[in-house]
Design a protein around this motif. Sequence first.
Motif, short mmCIF file in Angstrom:
data_model
loop_
_atom_site.label_atom_id
_atom_site.label_comp_id
_atom_site.label_asym_id
_atom_site.label_seq_id
_atom_site.Cartn_x
_atom_site.Cartn_y
_atom_site.Cartn_z
N LEU A 14 0.86 -1.17 0.00
CA LEU A 14 0.00 0.00 0.00
C LEU A 14 0.90 1.23 0.00
CD1 LEU A 14 -2.69 -1.04 2.63
CD2 LEU A 14 -2.83 -1.18 0.15
N TYR A 15 0.81 2.01 -1.05
CA TYR A 15 1.59 3.24 -1.18
C TYR A 15 0.74 4.40 -0.71
CZ TYR A 15 4.77 0.51 -4.06
OH TYR A 15 5.66 -0.44 -4.53
N HIS A 16 1.23 5.14 0.27
CA HIS A 16 0.50 6.27 0.84
C HIS A 16 1.26 7.55 0.54
CE1 HIS A 16 -1.74 3.37 3.25
NE2 HIS A 16 -0.59 2.82 3.56
N GLY A 17 0.51 8.60 0.30
CA GLY A 17 1.12 9.90 0.08
C GLY A 17 0.13 11.00 0.40
N THR A 18 0.63 12.17 0.73
CA THR A 18 -0.23 13.31 1.03
C THR A 18 0.46 14.60 0.60
OG1 THR A 18 -1.50 14.44 2.75
CG2 THR A 18 0.62 13.53 3.40
N MET A 19 -0.34 15.59 0.33
CA MET A 19 0.18 16.91 -0.03
C MET A 19 -0.54 17.95 0.82
SD MET A 19 0.40 16.56 -4.19
CE MET A 19 -1.26 17.12 -4.38
N GLY A 20 -0.07 19.16 0.80
CA GLY A 20 -0.76 20.22 1.50
C GLY A 20 0.12 20.96 2.48
N ASN A 21 -0.53 21.52 3.50
CA ASN A 21 0.20 22.31 4.50
C ASN A 21 0.13 21.63 5.86
OD1 ASN A 21 -2.36 22.86 5.55
ND2 ASN A 21 -2.54 24.76 4.39
N GLU A 22 0.42 22.39 6.91
CA GLU A 22 0.55 21.79 8.24
C GLU A 22 -0.74 21.19 8.80
OE1 GLU A 22 -0.47 26.07 8.66
OE2 GLU A 22 1.10 25.03 7.60
N VAL A 23 -1.88 21.50 8.21
CA VAL A 23 -3.13 20.91 8.70
C VAL A 23 -3.50 19.63 7.95
CG1 VAL A 23 -4.03 23.11 9.52
CG2 VAL A 23 -4.61 22.31 7.21
N ASP A 24 -2.73 19.28 6.94
CA ASP A 24 -3.04 18.11 6.12
C ASP A 24 -2.30 16.87 6.61
OD1 ASP A 24 -4.84 19.39 4.32
OD2 ASP A 24 -3.10 20.38 3.42
N LEU A 25 -2.58 16.47 7.84
CA LEU A 25 -2.02 15.25 8.41
C LEU A 25 -3.00 14.11 8.14
CD1 LEU A 25 -1.06 16.71 11.89
CD2 LEU A 25 0.43 16.43 9.92
N HIS A 26 -2.47 12.92 7.98
CA HIS A 26 -3.30 11.75 7.77
C HIS A 26 -2.75 10.59 8.58
CE1 HIS A 26 -5.55 13.39 4.34
NE2 HIS A 26 -4.41 13.95 4.00
N THR A 27 -3.64 9.73 9.03
CA THR A 27 -3.25 8.46 9.62
C THR A 27 -4.02 7.37 8.89
OG1 THR A 27 -4.92 8.73 11.33
CG2 THR A 27 -2.67 9.32 11.93
N ALA A 28 -3.38 6.79 7.92
CA ALA A 28 -4.00 5.72 7.14
C ALA A 28 -4.03 4.46 8.00
CB ALA A 28 -3.22 5.48 5.86
N HIS A 29 -5.23 3.95 8.24
CA HIS A 29 -5.40 2.82 9.15
C HIS A 29 -6.24 1.75 8.49
CE1 HIS A 29 -7.46 1.17 13.02
NE2 HIS A 29 -6.43 0.42 12.69
N VAL A 30 -5.77 0.52 8.54
CA VAL A 30 -6.54 -0.61 8.02
C VAL A 30 -6.84 -1.54 9.20
CG1 VAL A 30 -4.49 -1.92 7.31
CG2 VAL A 30 -6.69 -2.39 6.26
N HIS A 31 -8.11 -1.86 9.36
CA HIS A 31 -8.53 -2.76 10.44
C HIS A 31 -8.29 -4.21 10.02
CE1 HIS A 31 -10.92 0.09 12.99
NE2 HIS A 31 -10.76 0.81 11.90
N GLY A 32 -8.03 -5.07 10.97
CA GLY A 32 -7.97 -6.51 10.74
C GLY A 32 -6.71 -7.05 10.11
N LEU A 33 -5.79 -6.18 9.70
CA LEU A 33 -4.56 -6.62 9.04
C LEU A 33 -3.37 -5.88 9.63
CD1 LEU A 33 -5.97 -6.48 5.43
CD2 LEU A 33 -5.40 -8.58 6.66
N VAL A 34 -2.22 -6.51 9.60
CA VAL A 34 -0.99 -5.88 10.10
C VAL A 34 -0.01 -5.81 8.94
CG1 VAL A 34 0.94 -6.09 11.70
CG2 VAL A 34 -1.35 -6.75 12.43
N GLY A 35 0.60 -4.65 8.77
CA GLY A 35 1.59 -4.46 7.72
C GLY A 35 2.96 -4.24 8.30
#
Length: 110
Positions: A14-35
């Motif tokens: 799973l490739y994750h990426g984000t753009m933006g400024n200091e308020v554009d935080l993300h926590t990508a979370h998937v239930h039931g699986l461990v990576g």
Amino acid sequence: MPAFEMQEGRGTRLYHGTMGNEVDLHTAHVHGLVGVTAGGEHVHSILLLPGPTGVVEIVMDNIGAWLFHCHVNDRLHASMQALLSVHPALTGSAKRAKSVSSFVPNRRHC
């Protein structure tokens, strides 16, 4: 977001990426699986600051339909979520039946 369909026993990245400024935080979370991250850390979620990317490798070892979402409330409320479904692996006879059934004409249309 669209749903993800995976098969038990298959590995994926799973490739994750984000753009933006200091308020554009993300926590990508998937239930039931461990990576596993590139640093070898076992995770359910990955924190993304604006700009950087992250990769999580997951082996689909838990059959079911799992929620994949961002833990930031305004993003969750804006539908930044998807369903990740892990289907049972096909056995040898099921694989043959599926491949044969794809060549059997639909009698209603003949």
